[in-house]
Write a protein that holds these residues in place. Sequence first.
Motif: not given
Length: 157
Positions: A56, A153-154, A156-157
């Motif tokens: 990543p 972050m959300e 990227l999930r």
Amino acid sequence: MWEVLPKLCKISSFFPAQCWKVQKSTVGALLASKDRIPWLCSLHDILLRDAALGQPVVLACSALKKMYRDILIRGGSDDSAKEAVLAGGKLLVVHLCGAFDLIYGRLLQRKGHFMPPELLQSQFSILEPPTAPENFIQISVDQGLPEITAAVMEALR
């Protein structure tokens, strides 16, 4: 925010203060697209290498034009094999947006940064916000750092 991200490729790693391009910005001159293309191609190669390894990667840069983001995805050629690694959701553009006055005020508070606040209007003038079919999210800088981090972050999930 940075400590929760797996890897950070900072612009300063590839765009050192001694670089003539930074010196050009420091004296208030605008960089032309031709000045940026070799730099964007180098960043593409790094993204491609790390993506191919399954790592990543977070790249923080001001790819203000669609052409710049296309170079980050495809590099400087039309090699579809390269594009396949970075396309298809592998590269997420996080478009941080905000009002000119808010961003200008924050620039005035920066100390020791190479970009003078006087160049901000030129950045807004050339900005081409991402649109479909680009893989992107848009986040307002009016939010606090914890909210911005959570939104990234959300996504990227």
